[in-house]
Design an enzyme around this catalytic site. Sequence first.
Site, mmCIF file in Angstrom:
data_model
loop_
_atom_site.group_PDB
_atom_site.id
_atom_site.type_symbol
_atom_site.label_atom_id
_atom_site.label_comp_id
_atom_site.label_asym_id
_atom_site.label_seq_id
_atom_site.Cartn_x
_atom_site.Cartn_y
_atom_site.Cartn_z
ATOM 1 N N GLY A 156 0.856 -1.193 0.000
ATOM 2 C CA GLY A 156 0.000 0.000 0.000
ATOM 3 C C GLY A 156 0.887 1.236 0.000
ATOM 4 O O GLY A 156 2.049 1.180 -0.414
ATOM 5 N N ARG A 157 0.341 2.340 0.497
ATOM 6 C CA ARG A 157 1.094 3.609 0.491
ATOM 7 C C ARG A 157 2.448 3.476 1.184
ATOM 8 O O ARG A 157 3.472 3.885 0.651
ATOM 9 C CB ARG A 157 0.313 4.679 1.256
ATOM 10 C CG ARG A 157 -0.878 5.245 0.551
ATOM 11 C CD ARG A 157 -1.367 6.446 1.364
ATOM 12 N NE ARG A 157 -2.671 6.875 0.925
ATOM 13 C CZ ARG A 157 -3.807 6.323 1.337
ATOM 14 N NH1 ARG A 157 -3.795 5.336 2.198
ATOM 15 N NH2 ARG A 157 -4.965 6.763 0.882
ATOM 16 N N THR A 239 6.884 -2.383 11.154
ATOM 17 C CA THR A 239 6.358 -1.064 11.558
ATOM 18 C C THR A 239 4.835 -1.060 11.380
ATOM 19 O O THR A 239 4.225 0.009 11.370
ATOM 20 C CB THR A 239 6.962 0.073 10.699
ATOM 21 O OG1 THR A 239 6.738 -0.233 9.320
ATOM 22 C CG2 THR A 239 8.436 0.260 10.956
ATOM 23 N N ARG A 241 1.762 -3.598 12.702
ATOM 24 C CA ARG A 241 1.147 -3.799 14.007
ATOM 25 C C ARG A 241 1.819 -5.008 14.651
ATOM 26 O O ARG A 241 2.165 -5.982 13.965
ATOM 27 C CB ARG A 241 -0.360 -4.066 13.872
ATOM 28 C CG ARG A 241 -1.196 -2.813 13.644
ATOM 29 C CD ARG A 241 -1.221 -1.917 14.882
ATOM 30 N NE ARG A 241 -1.985 -0.690 14.692
ATOM 31 C CZ ARG A 241 -1.466 0.492 14.334
ATOM 32 N NH1 ARG A 241 -0.156 0.612 14.106
ATOM 33 N NH2 ARG A 241 -2.229 1.562 14.235
ATOM 34 N N GLU A 270 1.369 -3.459 23.483
ATOM 35 C CA GLU A 270 2.035 -2.189 23.821
ATOM 36 C C GLU A 270 1.398 -1.550 25.050
ATOM 37 O O GLU A 270 0.182 -1.616 25.183
ATOM 38 C CB GLU A 270 1.922 -1.217 22.635
ATOM 39 C CG GLU A 270 2.694 -1.702 21.439
ATOM 40 C CD GLU A 270 2.589 -0.776 20.227
ATOM 41 O OE1 GLU A 270 2.132 0.379 20.382
ATOM 42 O OE2 GLU A 270 2.963 -1.222 19.140
ATOM 43 N N HIS A 288 7.178 2.516 19.082
ATOM 44 C CA HIS A 288 6.099 2.946 18.165
ATOM 45 C C HIS A 288 6.289 4.412 17.732
ATOM 46 O O HIS A 288 5.447 5.268 18.020
ATOM 47 C CB HIS A 288 4.722 2.731 18.812
ATOM 48 C CG HIS A 288 3.624 2.576 17.792
ATOM 49 N ND1 HIS A 288 2.530 1.774 17.984
ATOM 50 C CD2 HIS A 288 3.456 3.140 16.568
ATOM 51 C CE1 HIS A 288 1.725 1.855 16.933
ATOM 52 N NE2 HIS A 288 2.282 2.682 16.059
#
Length: 322
Positions: A156-157, A239, A241, A270, A288
Amino acid sequence: MKPRVIVTRRWPAKVERILVERFDAVLNEDDVPLTAAELATAFQTYDAILPTVSDRLPASVFPSDRCRTRLLANFGVGFSHIDVAAARERGIAVTNTPGVLTDCTADIAMSLLLSVARRAGEGERQLRAGAWKGWCPTHLIGTKVSGKKLGIIGMGRIGKAMARRAHFGFGMDVVFYNRSKVDDDETLSMSARQLPSIEAVLAESDFVSLHCPGGAENKHLIDEARLSIMKPSAFLINTARGDVVDETALIRALDRGTIAGAGLDVYAEEPAVPRGLLEQENVVLLPHLGSATAETREAMGMKALDNLIAFFEGKSAPDRVV
Ligand code: DGY
């Protein structure tokens, strides 16, 4: 009457100022995350809740009756912390903030890739501990990055932004897995090859970077079986989840040398980070930080604000996901 909204964490000051001007907004001055009970009450008290990835919004916090909330305007692109089925059932709209954090998240993925390959974390720990004995030809020998093969899961992006950095900046070959076919000009310009399966990407990559969404669908996408397909010299970068990777399997793979190392910005629970990861030298761990730049955090806030304003003006919110 201005819509009554609650912001669950501190947001950039400029965005908070606009929020209090335009809405009857309750800010979280102490920046302490709301409890499940407080979130449940918020559904009965506010027209919109403005959550972030640090909030858990499973079906159990959504009210069965007396729901005042009509919009969850999430600060962040990922929304796997929100039970979208529960929102849909109650007619609550959900928006996110895509686009504005693409570059910064890809930058952090590239930083992790470089840091773990070149042993930057180990080197810094050694130096700060006063244990560096000076230059020598065999000191902290890492892995060359330039010209290697990068495998991307989820084109994706952010996946594409990572591929661009790796290909044009470091001369890397790019292969990728994406559920749907991707054959746009951008991937063509990088000669990035789409492979038919995750396994195929894992088998031939020197670095594997995860850029798929979180949530039930991708939970433990990278498990023991898939880690065992990676080259023993390969590195895993996450990076996306935390729960996309089975952390227990990853720790085992690192212990056994199934893979060479990992660079992680996200974790399943987290802010808890498993001890087994903290104890590994060949893992770079960040808290994060993907979108954590002044420019991006402000842009994320402005995007959430645009969604909020459009929604309450009766227009279609630009980034509506539910
Ligand atoms: C997001 O937007 O989903 C990020 O993980 C928060 O930085």
